[in-house]
Design a protein around this motif. Structure first.
Motif, PDB file in Angstrom:
ATOM      1  N   LEU A 168       0.841  -1.216   0.000  1.00  0.00           N
ATOM      2  CA  LEU A 168       0.000   0.000   0.000  1.00  0.00           C
ATOM      3  C   LEU A 168       0.871   1.261   0.000  1.00  0.00           C
ATOM      4  O   LEU A 168       0.519   2.276   0.585  1.00  0.00           O
ATOM      5  CB  LEU A 168      -0.980   0.005   1.177  1.00  0.00           C
ATOM      6  N   SER A 169       2.050   1.128  -0.617  1.00  0.00           N
ATOM      7  CA  SER A 169       3.001   2.230  -0.804  1.00  0.00           C
ATOM      8  C   SER A 169       3.671   2.678   0.493  1.00  0.00           C
ATOM      9  O   SER A 169       4.080   3.837   0.619  1.00  0.00           O
ATOM     10  CB  SER A 169       2.331   3.419  -1.505  1.00  0.00           C
ATOM     11  N   GLN A 170       3.824   1.765   1.439  1.00  0.00           N
ATOM     12  CA  GLN A 170       4.576   2.062   2.665  1.00  0.00           C
ATOM     13  C   GLN A 170       6.069   1.877   2.394  1.00  0.00           C
ATOM     14  O   GLN A 170       6.451   0.994   1.626  1.00  0.00           O
ATOM     15  CB  GLN A 170       4.136   1.160   3.804  1.00  0.00           C
ATOM     16  N   MET A 171       6.900   2.649   3.059  1.00  0.00           N
ATOM     17  CA  MET A 171       8.323   2.626   2.743  1.00  0.00           C
ATOM     18  C   MET A 171       9.105   1.525   3.444  1.00  0.00           C
ATOM     19  O   MET A 171      10.163   1.138   2.985  1.00  0.00           O
ATOM     20  CB  MET A 171       8.969   3.980   3.069  1.00  0.00           C
ATOM     21  N   GLN A 228      -3.365   6.726  -4.008  1.00  0.00           N
ATOM     22  CA  GLN A 228      -3.031   5.854  -2.877  1.00  0.00           C
ATOM     23  C   GLN A 228      -4.285   5.508  -2.081  1.00  0.00           C
ATOM     24  O   GLN A 228      -4.443   4.376  -1.622  1.00  0.00           O
ATOM     25  CB  GLN A 228      -1.992   6.517  -1.972  1.00  0.00           C
ATOM     26  N   ARG A 229      -5.181   6.455  -1.943  1.00  0.00           N
ATOM     27  CA  ARG A 229      -6.439   6.194  -1.228  1.00  0.00           C
ATOM     28  C   ARG A 229      -7.236   5.073  -1.906  1.00  0.00           C
ATOM     29  O   ARG A 229      -7.779   4.183  -1.249  1.00  0.00           O
ATOM     30  CB  ARG A 229      -7.302   7.451  -1.182  1.00  0.00           C
ATOM     31  N   GLN A 230      -7.312   5.122  -3.224  1.00  0.00           N
ATOM     32  CA  GLN A 230      -8.036   4.082  -3.955  1.00  0.00           C
ATOM     33  C   GLN A 230      -7.380   2.721  -3.773  1.00  0.00           C
ATOM     34  O   GLN A 230      -8.069   1.709  -3.628  1.00  0.00           O
ATOM     35  CB  GLN A 230      -8.116   4.442  -5.441  1.00  0.00           C
ATOM     36  N   GLU A 233      -8.284   1.477  -0.381  1.00  0.00           N
ATOM     37  CA  GLU A 233      -9.694   1.052  -0.364  1.00  0.00           C
ATOM     38  C   GLU A 233      -9.872  -0.322  -1.019  1.00  0.00           C
ATOM     39  O   GLU A 233     -10.677  -1.142  -0.563  1.00  0.00           O
ATOM     40  CB  GLU A 233     -10.560   2.101  -1.072  1.00  0.00           C
ATOM     41  N   ILE A 234      -9.123  -0.577  -2.081  1.00  0.00           N
ATOM     42  CA  ILE A 234      -9.176  -1.898  -2.719  1.00  0.00           C
ATOM     43  C   ILE A 234      -8.752  -2.971  -1.720  1.00  0.00           C
ATOM     44  O   ILE A 234      -9.400  -4.010  -1.581  1.00  0.00           O
ATOM     45  CB  ILE A 234      -8.276  -1.933  -3.980  1.00  0.00           C
ATOM     46  N   TRP A 235      -7.652  -2.697  -1.006  1.00  0.00           N
ATOM     47  CA  TRP A 235      -7.163  -3.668  -0.030  1.00  0.00           C
ATOM     48  C   TRP A 235      -8.157  -3.854   1.112  1.00  0.00           C
ATOM     49  O   TRP A 235      -8.415  -4.996   1.548  1.00  0.00           O
ATOM     50  CB  TRP A 235      -5.803  -3.251   0.516  1.00  0.00           C
ATOM     51  N   GLU A 236      -8.698  -2.776   1.609  1.00  0.00           N
ATOM     52  CA  GLU A 236      -9.656  -2.878   2.714  1.00  0.00           C
ATOM     53  C   GLU A 236     -10.874  -3.716   2.319  1.00  0.00           C
ATOM     54  O   GLU A 236     -11.371  -4.530   3.113  1.00  0.00           O
ATOM     55  CB  GLU A 236     -10.100  -1.485   3.157  1.00  0.00           C
TER      56      GLU A 236
END
Length: 312
Positions: A168-171, A228-230, A233-236
């Motif tokens: 989810l784009s975490q570093m 990133q929000r989308q 949301e897909i993952w959630e």
């Protein structure tokens, strides 16, 4: 015209191994450069042998032996280089200058695809230090290619899903966070996420295509242009769980550079350009450029909802 013969340099790497498979799958006679100094790297050797079983030819050559590079290049029509340009692994972009010299001397190559596959360096002249070194060095290679009058295609593949989507784009992780997720700014900047196998498929599609010669090809399949929000949301929705969102303002994000090593500082700079500035999508694709999913609508590219299912 028959299909071009292809040499992949860096064929055991993260993208390189996929390029080799895609080249074979699309019916190209495929050569993979094998360094004579492979030594005791059993993983790379076994990967090379597996390519051989699949029909690839292994050809021994080295960046430290100009003659061997020239002889390797003479065997093929197209050269694709996939050596690493990321600082937390190995950073070898300017080694390609030796490959450019070999291609120029050989004189037979119809297309060269240098190691790009990320952000288009031609758009990053104002990039932050120290991360701008990646773009500056890629531009050095581009200038050498064009000065040598070598036909080229530059592939801008944007964000590799394995590094940017699964987490989810975490570093600091490659896995989806379990409780909370850091959101960059408002999380509404458009980003392009690409399955790595699709990157390879599109790349091989370009090599015999007259529409892509001496052009930059952007990989921007429309359903993979997401904020990133989308993505979160897909993952959630897939995981059936809401994550706590921690918004990080740009200034606060850039301030984290001070506590990081060189590779970390490079990463922060690149994330800033992608998630705060929108460098992947804040321009129109224009003259001298193409978009891969429009050129090759037959490719059934992986959407991120399908990609993320593997992490459940």
């Amino acid at each position: 015209m028959g299909k071009s013969k292809v040499l992949v340099v860096g064929g055991t790497g993260y993208i390189g191994r996929r390029i080799v498979k895609a080249s074979l799958a699309q019916g190209h006679e495929t050569y993979v450069l094998q360094r004579p100094d492979i030594g005791l790297d059993i993983d790379k050797l076994q990967m090379l042998l597996s390519f051989k079983k699949q029909g690839a030819h292994l050809i021994e050559a080295s960046f430290s032996d100009h003659h061997s590079l020239v002889e390797a290049v003479k065997r093929v029509d197209v050269v694709i280089c996939t050596i690493s340009g990321v600082h937390f692994r190995s950073h070898n972009i300017t080694m390609q200058l030796k490959l450019v010299d070999a291609i120029r001397e050989a004189g037979n190559v119809k297309r060269f695809l240098p190691s790009e596959f990320g952000i288009d360096p031609a758009r990053m002249e104002n990039a932050l230090e120290p991360g701008r070194v990646t773009f500056d060095e890629k531009m050095v290679v581009r200038r050498a290619i064009q000065e040598a009058k070598i036909p080229f295609t530059y592939v801008s593949a944007n964000c590799f899903a394995g590094y940017f989507a699964g987490n989810l784009s975490q570093m600091v992780t490659l896995l989806p966070p379990k409780e909370k997720v850091c959101i960059y700014g408002d999380g509404n900047v458009k980003v392009v996420f690409m399955d790595e196998d699709d990157i390879a498929t599109y790349t091989i599609k370009t090599i015999d295509d007259p529409r892509t010669i001496n052009k930059t090809v952007y990989l921007r399949p429309p359903e993979n242009i997401l904020t990133q929000r989308q993505l979160v949301e897909i993952w959630e929705k897939l995981a059936g769980k809401q994550l706590e969102k921690v918004h990080i303002p740009n200034d606060q994000f850039l301030a984290t550079m001070k506590e990081m090593d060189y590779a970390g500082q490079v990463g922060v700079g690149h994330f800033h350009h992608i998630f705060f500035e929108g460098c992947l999508t804040n321009f129109e694709i224009g003259e001298g450029q193409e978009e891969a999913s429009k050129l090759y609508p037959e490719v059934k590219y992986t959407r991120m909802d399908d990609y993320l299912k593997q992490y459940l």
